[in-house]
Write a protein that holds these residues in place. Structure first.
Motif: not given
Length: 484
Positions: A332-359
């Motif tokens: 999902a992250a790769q698809a969004l980065v490609k769709q909006f021509s984004l250059q991530p500056t940092d990325s981290r695995r987190v948990t949001v109210n028991n849901f696995p997430a990537l921020a």
């Protein structure tokens, strides 16, 4: 030697004259019939994805049957017309080039007979037959000739909320008063030719005017925002209808079909459908997907089947929630980065109210027109949150200079995503139009009260019925009320 831009525009215009199907006059038209058809075919999937089709086959059959009959007697009977009722509460009807015509369930709920519907249907078909949308595109092309070479496209915040932009831009073409007047004339002509009393269209304009007055503190009905409605429009359409009758032998069998229409829309969803998500007490709730998250106080918001958007009142930031592509957070992250021509500056695995997430935070890079160097045009914060096989993308965007001040709002909203468990929210149901047959003669006000309408909603229901509260209604007549 190349011609100057103004001369080039003139030569372009002279080489592209065509005959208007309605007026029979020559006019400049840079959009061919084939291009018109292609525009409609490309727009239709975007329109239906944006709004969703209203799931009532009898209503879809009705608009298709009446639309096909009207298209057959129109000035462009050769077109293959497509008619749809879309699942939106706003009061609107619109057409795109190539014969695609859309009515919202909101406008269908506000018609009070078939003749009102037919008049507006004829008006929208008139925009297609007179090629108003194609003319707007032509004007835009000619206007751009003198700007070519000077225009440099730059990403805007809005692009994040316009996944269907190719089709959506066609919906909001503003027609001039002459085009609107011509479509009113065609609405009278076309609806009369298939047997309806066109004066009823004028009566519906009164309903729209009352709705506008009631909603003066809010947004006006979309049909009025895209269809200029001068004060004399009601009288003019009545005059057009009278003239048509006089010119065609004053037929006495023109249909209104009030009761038939009211039976058709009995049960139609009225207003926002909470099953598709709703905002209450600064939070967005989705009963079907069973999630919730906070909405920043004062932020404007819009919900569609595709996405939920929130915008800072100052226009400097927006957030959106949409389904993300991919079978994993990384995909999902790769698809969004490609769709909006984004250059991530940092990325981290987190948990949001028991849901696995990537921020992650990412910049959308664009080229500075002055220096030619790459600069950050938009800075985004993205949270990808996984619920089983479903991945949600929560995205916040602002200019890099504004990002630090909006970052806490972005974070608190995204980290507030949680499972919806409150029974009253999970079980929330939409309101529906209910048709009641009166047993006694009374005023509309008395009839509404006797059918459980509270005082605070009497005027709203009067507008929905196209009547005044002090108007007399006979025993045996039908009225609309609203209930679960």
């Amino acid at each position: 030697m190349k011609p100057t831009l103004p001369i080039a525009a003139a030569l372009l215009a002279l080489s592209a004259c065509s005959t208007n199907p309605v007026t029979g006059k020559k006019e400049v038209m840079l959009v061919s019939k084939g291009q018109e058809l292609a525009m409609g075919q490309q727009s239709d999937p975007a329109v239906t994805a944006q709004f969703g089709l209203y799931p009532d086959q009898k209503l879809q059959n009705f608009i298709n049957e009446k639309g096909k009959a009207m298209g057959a007697i129109s000035h462009r009977s050769d077109l293959t017309y497509t008619f749809r009722v879309v699942d939106s509460p706003v009061i609107n009807a619109f057409a795109v080039p190539g014969g695609y015509v859309y009515f919202t369930r909101g406008i269908m709920a506000h018609f009070n007979n078939e003749a009102q519907f037919a008049g507006v249907l004829g008006h929208e078909i008139g925009h297609v037959t007179a090629r108003h949308s194609a003319k707007q595109q032509t004007n835009a092309i000619i206007g751009q000739v003198g700007l070519m070479g000077a225009m440099i496209a730059s990403p805007r915040l809005a692009q994040f909320g316009e996944q269907a932009a190719q089709g959506m831009q066609l919906l909001f073409l503003k027609f001039g008063r002459d085009d609107e007047s011509q479509s009113d004339e065609l609405g009278v002509e076309y609806s009369s030719k298939i047997g309806y009393d066109a004066s009823q269209m004028a009566d519906f304009f009164q309903t729209l005017q009352r709705e506008q007055a009631k909603s003066s503190a809010e947004a006006i009905p979309d049909f009025l925002s895209t269809h200029p409605n001068p004060a004399d429009r009601y009288n003019r359409v009545h005059q057009l209808a009278t003239q048509w009758k006089q010119q065609n032998g004053n037929p006495t069998n023109l249909k209104i079909n009030r009761e038939q229409y009211l039976r058709l829309i009995d049960g139609i969803v009225y207003g926002e459908d909470p099953r598709q998500g709703f905002v209450e007490n600064n939070a967005f709730y989705h009963p079907e997907l069973k999630f919730r998250f906070p909405v920043p106080a004062g932020w404007k918001h819009q919900n569609t089947p595709q996405q939920f958007q929130m915008a800072d009142p100052a226009g400097k930031a927006l957030m959106m929630l949409a389904l993300a592509p991919g079978a994993s957070l990384d995909e999902a992250a790769q698809a969004l980065v490609k769709q909006f021509s984004l250059q991530p500056t940092d990325s981290r695995r987190v948990t949001v109210n028991n849901f696995p997430a990537l921020a992650f935070v990412a910049d959308q890079v664009q080229q500075d027109p002055q220096t030619g160097q790459s600069v950050a045009g938009i800075r985004t914060m993205v949270y990808l949150i996984q619920d089983g096989k479903t991945i949600y993308a929560l995205l916040g965007a602002s200019a890099p200079t504004d990002f630090p001040s909006y970052q806490p709002t972005f974070s608190s909203t995204m980290e507030g995503f949680a499972r919806l468990t409150e029974a009253d929210k999970l079980n929330r149901q939409p309101e529906h139009v209910r048709i009641k047959t009166l047993k006694l003669r009374s005023t509309l006000s008395q009839a509404l009260k006797s059918n459980g309408v509270p005082e605070a909603r009497l005027e709203e229901m009067a507008i929905l019925n196209g009547m005044q509260l002090n108007e007399q209604v006979n025993a045996g007549s039908m009225i609309k009320v609203v209930g679960k």
